[in-house]
Design an enzyme around this catalytic site. Structure first.
Site, PDB file in Angstrom:
ATOM      1  N   GLY A  31      -1.034  57.023 -19.260  1.00 59.00           N
ATOM      2  CA  GLY A  31      -0.057  55.948 -19.416  1.00 59.00           C
ATOM      3  C   GLY A  31      -0.627  54.560 -19.169  1.00 59.00           C
ATOM      4  CG  HIS A  37      -4.052  54.677 -23.862  1.00 60.07           C
ATOM      5  ND1 HIS A  37      -3.827  53.624 -23.019  1.00 60.07           N
ATOM      6  CD2 HIS A  37      -4.683  55.626 -23.113  1.00 60.07           C
ATOM      7  CE1 HIS A  37      -4.297  53.901 -21.816  1.00 60.07           C
ATOM      8  NE2 HIS A  37      -4.828  55.108 -21.835  1.00 60.07           N
ATOM      9  CD  GLN A 153     -11.182  62.368 -19.972  1.00 58.40           C
ATOM     10  OE1 GLN A 153     -10.819  62.313 -18.815  1.00 58.40           O
ATOM     11  NE2 GLN A 153     -10.632  61.631 -20.929  1.00 58.40           N
ATOM     12  CB  SER A 186      -4.922  51.915 -17.343  1.00 59.49           C
ATOM     13  OG  SER A 186      -4.613  52.592 -18.544  1.00 59.49           O
ATOM     14  NE  ARG A 187      -9.039  53.970 -12.136  1.00 59.87           N
ATOM     15  CZ  ARG A 187      -9.135  55.216 -12.602  1.00 59.87           C
ATOM     16  NH1 ARG A 187      -9.738  55.464 -13.750  1.00 59.87           N
ATOM     17  NH2 ARG A 187      -8.610  56.218 -11.921  1.00 59.87           N
TER      18      ARG A 187
HETATM   19  P1  AMP Z   1      -6.502  57.554 -19.732  1.00 59.80           P
HETATM   20  O1  AMP Z   1      -5.079  57.145 -19.841  1.00 59.80           O
HETATM   21  O2  AMP Z   1      -7.383  56.514 -19.121  1.00 59.80           O
HETATM   22  O3  AMP Z   1      -6.681  58.920 -19.126  1.00 59.80           O
HETATM   23  O4  AMP Z   1      -7.015  57.676 -21.221  1.00 59.80           O
HETATM   24  C1  AMP Z   1      -6.388  58.525 -22.146  1.00 59.80           C
HETATM   25  C2  AMP Z   1      -7.253  58.667 -23.373  1.00 59.80           C
HETATM   26  O5  AMP Z   1      -7.460  57.383 -23.966  1.00 59.80           O
HETATM   27  C3  AMP Z   1      -8.638  59.231 -23.061  1.00 59.80           C
HETATM   28  O6  AMP Z   1      -9.032  60.124 -24.091  1.00 59.80           O
HETATM   29  C4  AMP Z   1      -9.500  57.997 -23.046  1.00 59.80           C
HETATM   30  O7  AMP Z   1     -10.853  58.240 -23.347  1.00 59.80           O
HETATM   31  C5  AMP Z   1      -8.841  57.172 -24.135  1.00 59.80           C
HETATM   32  N1  AMP Z   1      -9.178  55.765 -23.971  1.00 59.80           N
HETATM   33  C6  AMP Z   1      -9.040  55.011 -22.838  1.00 59.80           C
HETATM   34  N2  AMP Z   1      -9.515  53.759 -23.048  1.00 59.80           N
HETATM   35  C7  AMP Z   1      -9.974  53.736 -24.331  1.00 59.80           C
HETATM   36  C8  AMP Z   1     -10.601  52.726 -25.143  1.00 59.80           C
HETATM   37  N3  AMP Z   1     -10.860  51.509 -24.675  1.00 59.80           N
HETATM   38  N4  AMP Z   1     -10.926  53.058 -26.412  1.00 59.80           N
HETATM   39  C9  AMP Z   1     -10.688  54.296 -26.895  1.00 59.80           C
HETATM   40  N5  AMP Z   1     -10.102  55.286 -26.181  1.00 59.80           N
HETATM   41  C10 AMP Z   1      -9.755  55.011 -24.914  1.00 59.80           C
END
Ligand code: AMP
Length: 288
Positions: A31, A37, A153, A186-187
């Site tokens: 989220g 995302h 991951q 998100s961070r």
């Molecule tokens: P998270 O909410 O951080 O667990 O991310 C959910 C998904 O979005 C994961 O597959 C992440 O690798 C992907 N994601 C997060 N940031 C990015 C980004 N800047 N570009 C592409 N995918 C992302």
């Protein structure tokens, strides 16, 4: 777009979709959605008939003292963004239903979980692999979308799906960045104005590492030292690691060869940011 919280309700809806011959795509997230995302959701929209996105801040993948409680949340805004990106079903499970206590079964992926993020965050990838396995079992997607932003991951999830014979194609999607190169995360919301200005040094350093590989450098230590020095020259950055690894095994090849990934983790104040870029060493030409 429908928002569902219960596992049984989601399963019965998706059973109906599959019976009607429709392919289900899954985008797992924690989220606080951003364009990274949303790029995954848009890609799922073009390749599958029913797009499911999940929002679940998974306690199992946070270590003691990490930012589980502080992790940013805004489910209402997420709903509007996911809807606009073409998501059909937003799945927002409750922790109690995902993990009826005590959790006795976890999934851990050896070797590829161990270096880099795995060394810095010992139980992190077992938490990730466990929740992704559960989401695969709950949603039953034929494709699932993950960002290269979290490259290790992606490798771990691919291997888990293959080793456990999940009938799902794991699709890796390119990293979405700010105009100055900072990978969306998100961070990033933890960054102060000064830290935000400093943070693009990570991508700049990784790009410099790629340039030196392309210029012929084959010593992994020389490449990782160069990346580390550029990051360490930024006073607000505290380097955790900078490494160049094989993109499949995540081991360090010496000399450098094949498909490589330069990986870095850097702390800026409260925010621990990770990023990576790929580069391929061309095979030596035959017969010279
Ligand atoms: P998270 O909410 O951080 O667990 O991310 C959910 C998904 O979005 C994961 O597959 C992440 O690798 C992907 N994601 C997060 N940031 C990015 C980004 N800047 N570009 C592409 N995918 C992302």
């Amino acid at each position: 777009m429908k928002t569902l919280h219960g596992i049984a309700e989601l399963r019965s809806l998706l059973d109906g979709e599959r019976t009607a011959g429709r392919a289900v795509g899954l985008v797992p997230t924690m989220g606080y959605l951003h364009d990274g995302h949303l790029s995954l959701m848009r890609q799922a929209r073009t390749q599958t008939d029913v797009v499911v996105a999940s929002i679940f801040v998974n306690p199992l993948q946070f270590g003691a003292g990490e930012d589980l409680d502080a992790y940013p949340r805004d489910v209402d805004r997420d709903g509007r963004l996911a809807d606009a990106a073409g998501v059909d079903v937003l799945f927002v499970p409750n922790t109690d239903e995902m993990y009826p206590t005590p959790v006795l079964t976890t999934v851990s992926v050896a070797q590829v979980s161990e270096p880099l993020e795995g060394a810095a965050r010992p139980h992190h990838f077992a938490g990730v692999a466990t929740v992704v396995a559960k989401l695969f079992a709950i949603v039953g997607p034929c494709r699932a979308y993950f960002g290269e932003k979290d490259f290790q991951q992606l490798v771990v999830v691919r291997r888990m799906a293959r080793d456990l014979s999940f009938p799902v194609q794991v699709v890796g999607c390119p990293t979405v960045r700010e105009p100055d190169g900072l990978a969306l995360s998100s961070r990033n919301s933890y960054l102060t104005a000064g830290e935000r200005e400093a943070a693009p040094v990570v991508y700049r350093a990784l790009r410099a590492g790629v340039a030196t590989v392309l210029a012929g450098e084959r010593d992994p230590a020389a490449v990782s030292t160069l990346v580390a020095q550029i990051i360490e020259a930024e006073p607000l950055a505290q380097l955790d690691y900078a490494e160049v690894v094989d993109a499949d095994s995540l081991r360090i090849p010496d000399p450098l060869a094949g498909n490589l990934r330069l990986m870095a983790a850097v702390q800026f104040g409260r925010a621990r940011l990770i990023d990576n870029v790929g580069v391929t060493v061309p095979a030596p030409t035959q017969g010279g």
